[in-house]
Design a protein around this motif. Structure first.
Motif, PDB file in Angstrom:
ATOM      1  N   ALA A  55      19.956  10.849  30.960  1.00  0.00           N
ATOM      2  CA  ALA A  55      18.534  10.518  30.822  1.00  0.00           C
ATOM      3  C   ALA A  55      18.169   9.381  31.768  1.00  0.00           C
ATOM      4  O   ALA A  55      17.119   9.413  32.423  1.00  0.00           O
ATOM      5  CB  ALA A  55      18.228  10.137  29.377  1.00  0.00           C
ATOM      6  N   LEU A  56      19.049   8.398  31.860  1.00  0.00           N
ATOM      7  CA  LEU A  56      18.776   7.274  32.765  1.00  0.00           C
ATOM      8  C   LEU A  56      18.711   7.760  34.207  1.00  0.00           C
ATOM      9  O   LEU A  56      17.841   7.352  34.978  1.00  0.00           O
ATOM     10  CB  LEU A  56      19.857   6.201  32.614  1.00  0.00           C
ATOM     11  CG  LEU A  56      19.919   5.476  31.269  1.00  0.00           C
ATOM     12  CD1 LEU A  56      21.105   4.521  31.235  1.00  0.00           C
ATOM     13  CD2 LEU A  56      18.627   4.715  30.984  1.00  0.00           C
TER      14      LEU A  56
ATOM     15  N   VAL B 178      15.428   9.399  35.330  1.00  0.00           N
ATOM     16  CA  VAL B 178      14.294   8.524  35.659  1.00  0.00           C
ATOM     17  C   VAL B 178      14.683   7.474  36.697  1.00  0.00           C
ATOM     18  O   VAL B 178      13.955   6.519  36.932  1.00  0.00           O
ATOM     19  CB  VAL B 178      13.705   7.834  34.399  1.00  0.00           C
ATOM     20  CG1 VAL B 178      13.094   8.872  33.472  1.00  0.00           C
ATOM     21  CG2 VAL B 178      14.756   7.017  33.667  1.00  0.00           C
ATOM     22  N   GLY B 179      15.846   7.657  37.312  1.00  0.00           N
ATOM     23  CA  GLY B 179      16.240   6.765  38.409  1.00  0.00           C
ATOM     24  C   GLY B 179      16.692   5.393  37.960  1.00  0.00           C
ATOM     25  O   GLY B 179      16.655   4.446  38.739  1.00  0.00           O
ATOM     26  N   ALA B 180      17.145   5.257  36.706  1.00  0.00           N
ATOM     27  CA  ALA B 180      17.439   3.926  36.175  1.00  0.00           C
ATOM     28  C   ALA B 180      18.918   3.537  36.265  1.00  0.00           C
ATOM     29  O   ALA B 180      19.318   2.534  35.685  1.00  0.00           O
ATOM     30  CB  ALA B 180      16.962   3.820  34.720  1.00  0.00           C
ATOM     31  N   LEU B 181      19.707   4.339  36.990  1.00  0.00           N
ATOM     32  CA  LEU B 181      21.113   3.966  37.172  1.00  0.00           C
ATOM     33  C   LEU B 181      21.283   3.245  38.511  1.00  0.00           C
ATOM     34  O   LEU B 181      20.554   3.504  39.459  1.00  0.00           O
ATOM     35  CB  LEU B 181      22.008   5.207  37.168  1.00  0.00           C
ATOM     36  CG  LEU B 181      22.124   5.972  35.855  1.00  0.00           C
ATOM     37  CD1 LEU B 181      23.077   7.151  36.038  1.00  0.00           C
ATOM     38  CD2 LEU B 181      22.611   5.082  34.728  1.00  0.00           C
ATOM     39  N   THR B 182      22.266   2.381  38.569  1.00  0.00           N
ATOM     40  CA  THR B 182      22.625   1.810  39.867  1.00  0.00           C
ATOM     41  C   THR B 182      23.396   2.872  40.649  1.00  0.00           C
ATOM     42  O   THR B 182      23.836   3.869  40.092  1.00  0.00           O
ATOM     43  CB  THR B 182      23.529   0.579  39.710  1.00  0.00           C
ATOM     44  OG1 THR B 182      24.756   1.014  39.125  1.00  0.00           O
ATOM     45  CG2 THR B 182      22.892  -0.475  38.828  1.00  0.00           C
ATOM     46  N   ASP B 183      23.549   2.630  41.927  1.00  0.00           N
ATOM     47  CA  ASP B 183      24.235   3.611  42.762  1.00  0.00           C
ATOM     48  C   ASP B 183      25.663   3.839  42.296  1.00  0.00           C
ATOM     49  O   ASP B 183      26.175   4.956  42.336  1.00  0.00           O
ATOM     50  CB  ASP B 183      24.214   3.155  44.223  1.00  0.00           C
ATOM     51  CG  ASP B 183      22.787   3.179  44.779  1.00  0.00           C
ATOM     52  OD1 ASP B 183      21.957   3.920  44.231  1.00  0.00           O
ATOM     53  OD2 ASP B 183      22.528   2.461  45.750  1.00  0.00           O
TER      54      ASP B 183
ATOM     55  N   GLU C 281      26.810   3.527  39.243  1.00  0.00           N
ATOM     56  CA  GLU C 281      26.770   4.323  38.016  1.00  0.00           C
ATOM     57  C   GLU C 281      26.470   5.787  38.316  1.00  0.00           C
ATOM     58  O   GLU C 281      27.020   6.690  37.682  1.00  0.00           O
ATOM     59  CB  GLU C 281      25.711   3.759  37.059  1.00  0.00           C
ATOM     60  CG  GLU C 281      26.088   2.413  36.475  1.00  0.00           C
ATOM     61  CD  GLU C 281      24.893   1.691  35.839  1.00  0.00           C
ATOM     62  OE1 GLU C 281      25.130   0.815  35.000  1.00  0.00           O
ATOM     63  OE2 GLU C 281      23.723   1.991  36.184  1.00  0.00           O
ATOM     64  N   ARG C 282      25.615   5.988  39.284  1.00  0.00           N
ATOM     65  CA  ARG C 282      25.295   7.374  39.661  1.00  0.00           C
ATOM     66  C   ARG C 282      26.546   8.081  40.158  1.00  0.00           C
ATOM     67  O   ARG C 282      26.779   9.250  39.866  1.00  0.00           O
ATOM     68  CB  ARG C 282      24.247   7.404  40.773  1.00  0.00           C
ATOM     69  CG  ARG C 282      22.926   6.813  40.391  1.00  0.00           C
ATOM     70  CD  ARG C 282      21.948   6.972  41.540  1.00  0.00           C
ATOM     71  NE  ARG C 282      21.621   8.372  41.723  1.00  0.00           N
ATOM     72  CZ  ARG C 282      21.306   8.928  42.871  1.00  0.00           C
ATOM     73  NH1 ARG C 282      21.272   8.200  43.964  1.00  0.00           N
ATOM     74  NH2 ARG C 282      21.018  10.200  42.938  1.00  0.00           N
TER      75      ARG C 282
END
Lengths: 249, 213
Positions: free
Chosen positions: A11-12, A15-20, A22-23
């Motif tokens: 979910a994060l 919406v683009g809410a992860l750091t690189d 974490e992605r």
């Protein structure tokens, strides 16, 4: 990560809410999980509504510019049904640079390399740091060269810079206090000729235990291009599967 | 004899990719719209620039709108829009309908690029100062552009179903480009709460839209 944690991260990510970083972790974790990938796609569909809620007409002149640009832009060949490793179709395709292992002292003209990312496989001499006296000497030569120049890489991952010397004709990826990647992951250094052109993978590396990095790249002129580092799963990737964690300006 | 749907205002796109359509598309706009886009993208993959123009016309308000909302700067939003559509052109051959609609694909690319720009810009400036100077939201209601306000209204109606807390967390992420850690800092709430709000918010949005896949 257990499944619940993964689902929260999906979910994060939508919406683009992860750091690189974490992605990259998430990408690796769901690579073999079509169910989680489908859930990510579904969340993205929901998130896209937020774009529609703020939809707005751009200046009309943009249309002609875009149509003109694409008319002059070649399309990617269709992929065989092999799945690309990364989640998105938003990954630019990549032309890997062929590493000519074992060939030393090959001199590539700087000028030729600038255009390399566009099409051609270029031989970049790969010499493991301190693997031989020659390589060690060249490393030191670059780092000590009176005409050496430095380009910093900035981002989440700190401590990396490119040091190069016209006189020696080589570049060193030099690092101090560089955080190691998690687990067996590796870092990869990419050259990006411009926003629209493909990246080329230049070097896979891990910092030494003391956080130092010393990678010699003979015949490489780093000027004029953007250089970026991504974290990739063990064994490396042929194209970046995550966003850069460090890059030149 | 079928009546042509001329009584309805056509969206700006030229509907080159659908042979014809019932007036009913106005009711099920999203579904029909996306079906048409999928037909279009197939033609774009074969190099059809007319089909590409139709896709541009359909999607540019969402793509430009989200870029503008995240970046705030119209010039940068235009640049991102141009990059996104160039990407769509280049990658149309690799579009996978199994992964979602063309619209979602385009918006995902646009959002990613806009957020990347914001973050690298912010990183370049003072990282620490960012929280303190979080810009106030841009005008939430840019001058109405007449077109396509129906899609926009539907989207806003869906967002209205969110709780205030869910909407706030989603907007800080999607519109302001903050990471979950930054959102938690900004709101002074636990990280777990941010995650829950975003996930529950997306699930509720999905339900409100009937997005099934």
């Amino acid at each position: 990560m257990n499944d619940d944690e993964l689902r929260e991260m999906l979910a994060l990510e939508a919406v683009g809410a992860l750091t690189d970083t974490e992605r990259a972790e998430l990408d690796a974790a769901i690579e073999a999980r079509p169910d989680l990938r489908a859930e990510l796609d579904s969340f993205r569909g929901a998130a896209a509504v937020m774009a529609e809620a703020v939809s707005e007409e751009p200046p009309p002149a943009l249309r002609a510019r875009v149509l003109e640009t694409i008319a002059a832009t070649p399309q990617e060949p269709a992929l065989p049904s092999l799945e690309t490793p990364d989640a998105g179709p938003d990954v630019a395709p990549v032309v890997p640079i062929t590493a000519a292992r074992g060939r030393r002292h090959q001199w590539l003209r700087w000028g030729g390399i600038a255009a390399a990312a566009a099409a051609v496989a270029v031989a970049v001499v790969v010499v493991s740091p301190f693997g031989s006296d020659d390589a060690g000497d060249h490393l030191a030569e670059v780092l000590d060269a009176p005409d050496r120049q430095v380009i910093e890489l900035t981002g989440e991952l700190t401590g990396l810079r490119l040091v190069f010397s016209d006189a020696v004709g080589a570049t060193v990826l030099d690092g101090e206090g560089v955080q190691p990647p998690e687990g067996d992951d590796v870092y990869e250094l990419w050259r990006i000729a411009d926003q629209a052109a493909p990246e080329a993978m230049i070097r896979e590396f891990r910092p030494e235990d003391d956080g130092s990095v010393a990678e010699l790249m003979e015949g490489v002129d780093p000027r004029d291009d953007v250089w970026a580092v991504t974290q990739e799963p063990a064994g490396g990737s042929d194209e970046p599967t995550s966003d850069p964690i460090a890059a030149t300006a | 004899m079928l009546a042509a749907p001329t009584v309805f205002a056509l969206p700006s796109g030229s509907w080159v990719c659908a042979p014809w359509r019932f007036p009913v598309w106005q009711i099920e706009g999203r579904v029909e719209d996306d079906l048409d886009l999928e037909t279009c993208i197939g033609r774009v993959a074969a190099g059809d620039q007319g089909a590409f123009a139709a896709i541009y016309d359909q999607l540019v308000p969402s793509v430009y709108g989200v870029a503008r909302r995240v970046l705030r700067d119209p010039a940068q939003a235009e640049e991102v829009t141009q990059e996104v559509f160039t990407e769509i052109w280049r990658q149309a051959t690799r579009f996978d309908a199994g992964r979602g609609s063309v619209r979602t694909w385009a918006v995902t690319i646009a959002h990613r690029r806009a957020v990347d720009r914001v973050r690298s810009e912010q990183a370049r400036r003072d990282r620490q100062a960012r929280q303190a100077t979080l810009d106030p939201p841009a005008d939430a209601t840019p001058e109405d552009t007449a077109l396509d306000s129906e899609d926009r209204e539907r989207a806003r109606a869906a967002m209205a179903e969110l709780s205030a807390a869910q909407r706030e967390a989603l907007e800080l992420a999607f519109y302001d480009g903050l990471t979950h850690v930054q959102i938690a800092d900004h709101l002074g709430i636990a990280l777990g709460t941010v995650k829950t709000r975003i996930r529950d918010g997306l699930i509720r949005l999905r339900a409100a839209l009937g997005v099934s896949q």
